[in-house]
Design an enzyme around this catalytic site. Structure first.
Site, mmCIF file in Angstrom:
data_model
loop_
_atom_site.group_PDB
_atom_site.id
_atom_site.type_symbol
_atom_site.label_atom_id
_atom_site.label_comp_id
_atom_site.label_asym_id
_atom_site.label_seq_id
_atom_site.Cartn_x
_atom_site.Cartn_y
_atom_site.Cartn_z
ATOM 1 N N TYR A 67 36.908 -4.231 6.556
ATOM 2 C CA TYR A 67 37.907 -4.238 6.102
ATOM 3 C C TYR A 67 39.213 -3.307 6.543
ATOM 4 C CZ TYR A 67 35.727 -7.123 2.235
ATOM 5 O OH TYR A 67 34.761 -8.077 1.894
ATOM 6 N N ARG A 173 38.807 -2.383 -3.561
ATOM 7 C CA ARG A 173 39.707 -1.644 -4.785
ATOM 8 C C ARG A 173 39.262 -0.743 -5.712
ATOM 9 N NH1 ARG A 173 39.629 -6.034 -9.057
ATOM 10 N NH2 ARG A 173 38.300 -7.658 -8.327
#
Length: 289
Positions: A67, A173
């Protein structure tokens, strides 16, 4: 019916299931599934499996993923990203060197507490369902692996861009949240783009607009998921008969034990198999109804 894998560049605002629903309409088939859920705010690589290829979803879900994520310091939210309700704000100002010095603490095997806004189930209830009712329950930390964590760019005193290569089950996150906590100012994720999943990259992906009207032409063969495994082509009819009926078969070639892509005499991809002591045993078949 179409069979194969579509590598979608998921747009922001769509759930992974939204993408599958759109593709069911485009391809006019119900057999569509995805590997590796992306939150609505996230974009990037979403492998979608069609027809017989849906049998391969379980093999795709367990691999590492990569990511590019936005880290915002000085902000804490209930969802651990900028789309959630703000719980705390603080003044924050950090240098590239300060953030880089912290990253080794979050590299390798680490423990993460699953966020309340996640699909993890506790006593049969998904955490996000409880969170939407205002409930907070105790969660058991999980061990995940961060293979690569590097700072790509500093955008402002509070905003940074990270590259993360991680194992299945990692919450980026939560990683941003935990980095902010370690720095003492709090933090959350401001953006997320998946650049690799199941061995497929952004360079191989297509937007939904590109797929419209040419989805079948963009389907990758099912065996492309297993391209890192060596291929074995069956020569003898008896062996292929056994294979197509789900039975193990002996091979005459001297090959090392391991996992192989197995093909029929006509080149059809039949199955992913395990070779051990000269016997080929199917792990998953990809032929038939």
């Amino acid at each position: 019916m179409a069979d194969g894998i579509l590598i979608i560049d998921k747009p922001a605002g769509w759930t992974s299931m939204d993408v599958c629903a759109r593709l069911r309409g485009i391809l006019q088939t119900k057999k569509v599934g995805h590997a590796g859920t992306l939150d609505p705010m996230a974009t990037g690589v979403l492998p979608v499996f069609v027809g017989q290829a849906t049998r391969a979803v379980s093999f795709a879900e367990g691999g590492d993923k990569e990511y590019v994520a936005g880290l915002r310091l000085g902000l804490v939210t209930d969802t651990q990203d900028t789309e959630g309700t703000v719980l705390a704000e603080s003044t924050a100002s950090f240098t590239t060197e300060q953030v880089c010095a912290l990253l080794p603490l979050f590299t390798g095997e680490i423990e993460q507490v699953p966020p309340m806004y996640s699909a993890v189930k506790i006593k049969g209830k998904k955490l996000y369902e409880l969170a939407r009712r205002g409930e907070v329950v105790e969660r058991v930390p999980r061990t995940v692996t961060i293979h690569t964590l590097e700072l790509l760019e500093q955008v402002s005193p509070t905003d940074f861009i990270l590259r993360v290569r991680c194992s299945k089950g990692t919450y980026v996150r939560t990683l941003c949240h935990d980095i902010g906590a370690e720095l003492g100012c709090g933090g959350c994720m401001s953006s997320l783009r998946r650049t690799q999943a199941a061995g497929f990259t952004l360079a191989e992906s297509h937007t939904l607009e590109e797929v419209q009207g040419q989805a079948a032409a963009l389907l990758r063969p099912t065996d492309s998921l297993f391209r890192d495994y060596p291929a074995y082509h069956i020569v003898y009819p008896r062996a292929e008969f056994l294979c197509r009926n789900g039975n193990p078969f002996r091979i005459k070639e001297r090959l090392g034990d391991g996992t192989y892509r197995v093909y029929g005499a006509d080149g059809t991809f039949l199955c992913l198999s395990r070779l051990e002591n000269g016997t080929m045993t199917s792990l998953k078949n990809f032929f038939g109804a």
